[in-house]
Design an enzyme around this catalytic site. Sequence first.
Site, mmCIF file in Angstrom:
data_model
loop_
_atom_site.group_PDB
_atom_site.id
_atom_site.type_symbol
_atom_site.label_atom_id
_atom_site.label_comp_id
_atom_site.label_asym_id
_atom_site.label_seq_id
_atom_site.Cartn_x
_atom_site.Cartn_y
_atom_site.Cartn_z
ATOM 1 N N CYS A 86 -1.777 43.476 52.525
ATOM 2 C CA CYS A 86 -1.460 42.178 52.806
ATOM 3 C C CYS A 86 -0.419 41.541 54.490
ATOM 4 O O CYS A 86 -1.168 40.392 54.707
ATOM 5 C CB CYS A 86 -1.203 42.143 51.455
ATOM 6 N N ASP A 96 5.398 39.881 50.822
ATOM 7 C CA ASP A 96 5.748 40.289 50.002
ATOM 8 C C ASP A 96 6.519 41.712 49.705
ATOM 9 O O ASP A 96 6.218 42.671 48.579
ATOM 10 C CB ASP A 96 3.699 40.882 48.922
ATOM 11 N N LYS A 112 0.419 33.471 46.673
ATOM 12 C CA LYS A 112 -0.316 33.125 47.177
ATOM 13 C C LYS A 112 -1.444 34.272 46.245
ATOM 14 O O LYS A 112 -0.717 35.894 46.091
ATOM 15 C CB LYS A 112 -0.167 34.241 48.574
HETATM 16 N N1 TIU Z 1 1.022 42.742 49.040
HETATM 17 C C1 TIU Z 1 -0.093 43.880 49.244
HETATM 18 O O1 TIU Z 1 -0.014 44.728 50.001
HETATM 19 N N2 TIU Z 1 -0.820 44.104 47.794
HETATM 20 C C2 TIU Z 1 -0.505 45.049 47.141
HETATM 21 O O2 TIU Z 1 -1.607 45.111 46.888
HETATM 22 N N3 TIU Z 1 -0.770 46.303 48.350
HETATM 23 C C3 TIU Z 1 -0.797 47.633 48.677
HETATM 24 O O3 TIU Z 1 -1.027 48.111 49.283
HETATM 25 N N4 TIU Z 1 -1.975 47.583 47.087
#
Ligand code: TIU
Length: 222
Positions: free
Chosen positions: A163, A25, A130
């Site tokens: 994530c 991500d 995802k």
């Molecule tokens: N990719 C991921 O970690 N999504 C989140 O929403 N992370 C947060 O720390 N908010």
Amino acid sequence: MTISLAATPFDYRFDPPRTALVIIDMQRDFIEPGGFGESLGNDVTRLQRIVPTVRRVLEVWRAAGGLVVHTREAHAPDLSDCPPAKRTRGNPRLRIGDAGPMGRILVAGEPGNDIVPGLEPRGDELLIDKPGKGAFHATDLHAQLQQRGITHLVFMGVTTEVCVQTSMREANDRGYECLLVEDATESYFPEFKAATLAMVTAQGAIVGWTAPAAALIESLSR
Ligand code: TIU
């Protein structure tokens, strides 16, 4: 050829053809102002700082010929894959699907959903969209890795305790040996990053190993 690198809590051993680099991500939505991360009230500059390190590891991994997997947290434009419990959680300035300065928040195909400049996937690499926090939930990642004989996963990306950690735990339950690159992952909360590294490696690597990028790069350059 099995490579061994100095890691916490003990050496991590991997066979490069059976190991994938998984970049979680690294999207504008989490790393640039105006995206999902900032809408949740976070300072995104903390996450920007790891981009050069992620890039260095990615370049060395590519040069070594290893498989690369990129993930994006991405929802379908009709939000059919976004549970109301996720969309309505908390009190963000912009919710998933709302229009922001980089397009609709966390929606596939919008500018904010792109991987940040410098880390763009190459055509021969896996790109997994995802809908959840974990990279294995509602994706074909496990099947793709099994098809390629992958047994070990090296993780980078954001955020460490959300994530990245979720994906590592999912990977554990599917039988993968996981390493997290310490300075190529970041959280909006430094104390959560530190706690995550500690809980991953505790109890004899209960979730996996951690090591600095330099150790991984050195191990691939021998
Ligand atoms: N990719 C991921 O970690 N999504 C989140 O929403 N992370 C947060 O720390 N908010």
